[in-house]
Design a protein around this motif. Sequence first.
Motif, PDB file in Angstrom:
ATOM      1  N   SER A 174       0.839  -1.196   0.000  1.00 13.58           N
ATOM      2  CA  SER A 174       0.000   0.000   0.000  1.00 13.58           C
ATOM      3  C   SER A 174       0.878   1.252   0.000  1.00 13.58           C
ATOM      4  CB  SER A 174      -0.901  -0.008   1.239  1.00 13.58           C
ATOM      5  OG  SER A 174      -1.232   1.313   1.598  1.00 13.58           O
ATOM      6  N   LYS A 175       0.674   2.106  -0.991  1.00 15.49           N
ATOM      7  CA  LYS A 175       1.501   3.319  -1.095  1.00 15.49           C
ATOM      8  C   LYS A 175       1.293   4.256   0.088  1.00 15.49           C
ATOM      9  CE  LYS A 175       1.990   3.475  -5.999  1.00 15.49           C
ATOM     10  NZ  LYS A 175       1.439   3.997  -7.231  1.00 15.49           N
ATOM     11  N   THR A 176       0.098   4.232   0.671  1.00 16.33           N
ATOM     12  CA  THR A 176      -0.132   5.127   1.807  1.00 16.33           C
ATOM     13  C   THR A 176       0.448   4.538   3.092  1.00 16.33           C
ATOM     14  OG1 THR A 176      -2.326   4.143   1.948  1.00 16.33           O
ATOM     15  CG2 THR A 176      -2.188   6.327   0.960  1.00 16.33           C
ATOM     16  N   ALA A 177       0.499   3.199   3.187  1.00 16.36           N
ATOM     17  CA  ALA A 177       0.934   2.581   4.440  1.00 16.36           C
ATOM     18  C   ALA A 177       2.449   2.390   4.496  1.00 16.36           C
ATOM     19  CB  ALA A 177       0.247   1.234   4.632  1.00 16.36           C
ATOM     20  N   ILE A 178       3.097   2.249   3.339  1.00 14.17           N
ATOM     21  CA  ILE A 178       4.474   1.770   3.335  1.00 14.17           C
ATOM     22  C   ILE A 178       5.440   2.697   4.086  1.00 14.17           C
ATOM     23  CG2 ILE A 178       5.086   2.761   1.077  1.00 14.17           C
ATOM     24  CD1 ILE A 178       6.253  -0.666   2.371  1.00 14.17           C
ATOM     25  N   ARG A 179       5.212   4.023   3.983  1.00 16.86           N
ATOM     26  CA  ARG A 179       6.124   4.929   4.700  1.00 16.86           C
ATOM     27  C   ARG A 179       5.970   4.757   6.207  1.00 16.86           C
ATOM     28  NH1 ARG A 179       4.689  10.016   1.072  1.00 16.86           N
ATOM     29  NH2 ARG A 179       6.048   9.648  -0.709  1.00 16.86           N
ATOM     30  N   TRP A 180       4.727   4.456   6.634  1.00 19.59           N
ATOM     31  CA  TRP A 180       4.521   4.212   8.065  1.00 19.59           C
ATOM     32  C   TRP A 180       5.125   2.880   8.474  1.00 19.59           C
ATOM     33  CZ3 TRP A 180       3.708   8.091  11.037  1.00 19.59           C
ATOM     34  CH2 TRP A 180       3.094   9.224  10.505  1.00 19.59           C
ATOM     35  N   VAL A 181       5.185   1.930   7.527  1.00 20.21           N
ATOM     36  CA  VAL A 181       5.877   0.665   7.809  1.00 20.21           C
ATOM     37  C   VAL A 181       7.360   0.958   8.051  1.00 20.21           C
ATOM     38  CG1 VAL A 181       6.586  -1.562   6.863  1.00 20.21           C
ATOM     39  CG2 VAL A 181       4.249  -0.760   6.521  1.00 20.21           C
ATOM     40  N   LEU A 182       7.929   1.854   7.223  1.00 21.88           N
ATOM     41  CA  LEU A 182       9.338   2.231   7.407  1.00 21.88           C
ATOM     42  C   LEU A 182       9.541   2.887   8.769  1.00 21.88           C
ATOM     43  CD1 LEU A 182      10.295   3.702   3.897  1.00 21.88           C
ATOM     44  CD2 LEU A 182      10.683   1.402   4.767  1.00 21.88           C
ATOM     45  N   PHE A 183       8.631   3.794   9.118  1.00 22.29           N
ATOM     46  CA  PHE A 183       8.725   4.485  10.412  1.00 22.29           C
ATOM     47  C   PHE A 183       8.601   3.479  11.562  1.00 22.29           C
ATOM     48  CE2 PHE A 183       6.466   6.507  13.986  1.00 22.29           C
ATOM     49  CZ  PHE A 183       7.436   7.419  14.366  1.00 22.29           C
ATOM     50  N   ALA A 184       7.620   2.596  11.454  1.00 19.60           N
ATOM     51  CA  ALA A 184       7.368   1.640  12.535  1.00 19.60           C
ATOM     52  C   ALA A 184       8.522   0.653  12.674  1.00 19.60           C
ATOM     53  CB  ALA A 184       6.054   0.899  12.279  1.00 19.60           C
TER      54      ALA A 184
END
Lengths: 301, 303
Positions: free
Chosen positions: A157-167
């Motif tokens: 998911s393009k919207t979720a992936i950056r938060w995956v990186l952060f998490a």
Amino acid sequence: MLKPRTLRTRLRQEGFLLVLLVPALVYFSVYHLAPMAGMTLAFQDFRIVGPSKFVGLKHFRILFSSPAFFDVLRNTLIISSMKIILFFPLPLLFALMVNELRSVLLRKFVQATAYLPHFLSWVVIAGVWISFLSPSSGGANQARGLVGLPPVDYMTSKTAIRWVLFASETWRSLGWDSIIYLAALMRINPSLYESADMDGAGALQKAWYITIPELAPTMITVLILNMGFFMSAGFDQVFNMMNDSVISAVDILDTYIYRIGLLNMQYSFSTAANLFKGAIGLVLILGTHSAAKRVTGKGLW
Amino acid sequence: MARLRLKGKPSSVADRLFRAAIALALLAISLVVIVPLLNLLALSLSDPGRVGEVTGLTVLPKGFSTVNYRVLAANPLFVRSIINALIITIVGTAINLLVTSMAAFALTRERLPGRRFFMLLVIVIMVFEPGLIPEYLVIKKIGLMNSLWSVILYKAVNVYYLIILMRFFEEVPTSLIEAARIDGAGYGTIFLKIMLPLAKPAIATLGLFYGVFHWNEYFRASIYLSDPDKYPLQLILRQFVVLDDTASLIGSGALFSYDEAARLDYGALKASTIIVAMLPVLIIYPLILKYYTKGVMEGGVKE
């Protein structure tokens, strides 16, 4: 008293020190100095045979007129902001919490588990997270299911992936990055808290008027050091967690430099992009440093 | 140690609730770290017939079977990659410690000819990162391509570790060294008989960090090594788990030599690969906790 030494004994003795230094110098030459000289490639057109031709700023002009470059620059700045600025207070908070633990056993357990991910490679962490976030069998989606939420395919998911990186960055570094604050907390003079107690200060007042000011120098040091990584945004993490579905959201300068350089073999262009990245990184670290110095009167050097 | 509570004063109910909430929150963080790891361990050890019962939050294996590990152990490419990783890690770390400690000793001797120049060099190296392509072209030019040495020698000296060790050597009392000199000891004796024994804890700590670094390295291996027989484990792991390239691992292996193989679950096989790749780090992790965290905390108290 030492005897006055002849030139021969001097050479023999100090010459030995140079011999000890030789292996390190050989390593520096191969992996650092020769590549540094090779950075001139950014101003040349690379040729496999014969001397490369000097072309001035050609590759930088191409770089700055390419829309792909601004996309990766934007991604780099967004991801770095999340992983450096948004993340910044979390290890401090974690250290303050650990510091409140009374039970030595609990404290040791929390520290031992929280420091562990720092020592795992990003390949391993990517493997763990891909499995944990799997929409069909992953723990994260099963936990969502328990509270009645539909599954999410985080990795694509393009919207979720950056938060995956952060998490995942938080998962890896929260504990480890708190060590510097825990060490600083131990250096605070206990008499400061004792006199605050006598003045009737509450826990929050003590935290705000004693703990935070005492930790400020450490916080500034961490911030300055992290600014040095701002343009990097964590190559190994992104490289191992990106996939074709989300590449437009997470392609950063370093993955771009890798791709155009080693996969497309545009050596000069890739070196120019890298040089640009390095220059901005240097400006950022010097800028943060002088800002910190102006605000607090203290810097790193 | 800094505590927010007054000595002797009984803690209030609010105070105790506050502390309990903090303890619970920290336990939750610990669980978030270890549950995904235990889940992979459970998956890797579960009976192949019962893998379907393992959910993402399962922490104990369903049934018990070592079939995944036996399948991996029967795969020549996988076994070779462990050997390669061990060679890189052991030889690499030995070189790291030797070169770093010799350089740190030389750089901390005041009589070293050209000392200021060498120190400047160290700082320049610390600040300027030449980047991927220039380094790649140098490695290619000097003929280290597709040689384990290109990976072994990468970061032979970590400049930050060099500086840490230099600080350590600087703290050795000069009187100790002067006394040895009067007894006729040269630099070699001082280095081997005084400095190295005194710096043992620091060198052990650096060794652990260098070792973890080598074991975890995959990127230099991926660009410098072209022969799959030379790949270290992390690179195989990346291909198999991250890039989901099952063919490269299985195509070359005796995967189907087991009766259970027909029931084999790829998710479980991937989980086992991840566990094997973590294992050496988990084994030395208690040592890291003992040396490093203790060092940091005690260093903190001393100042």
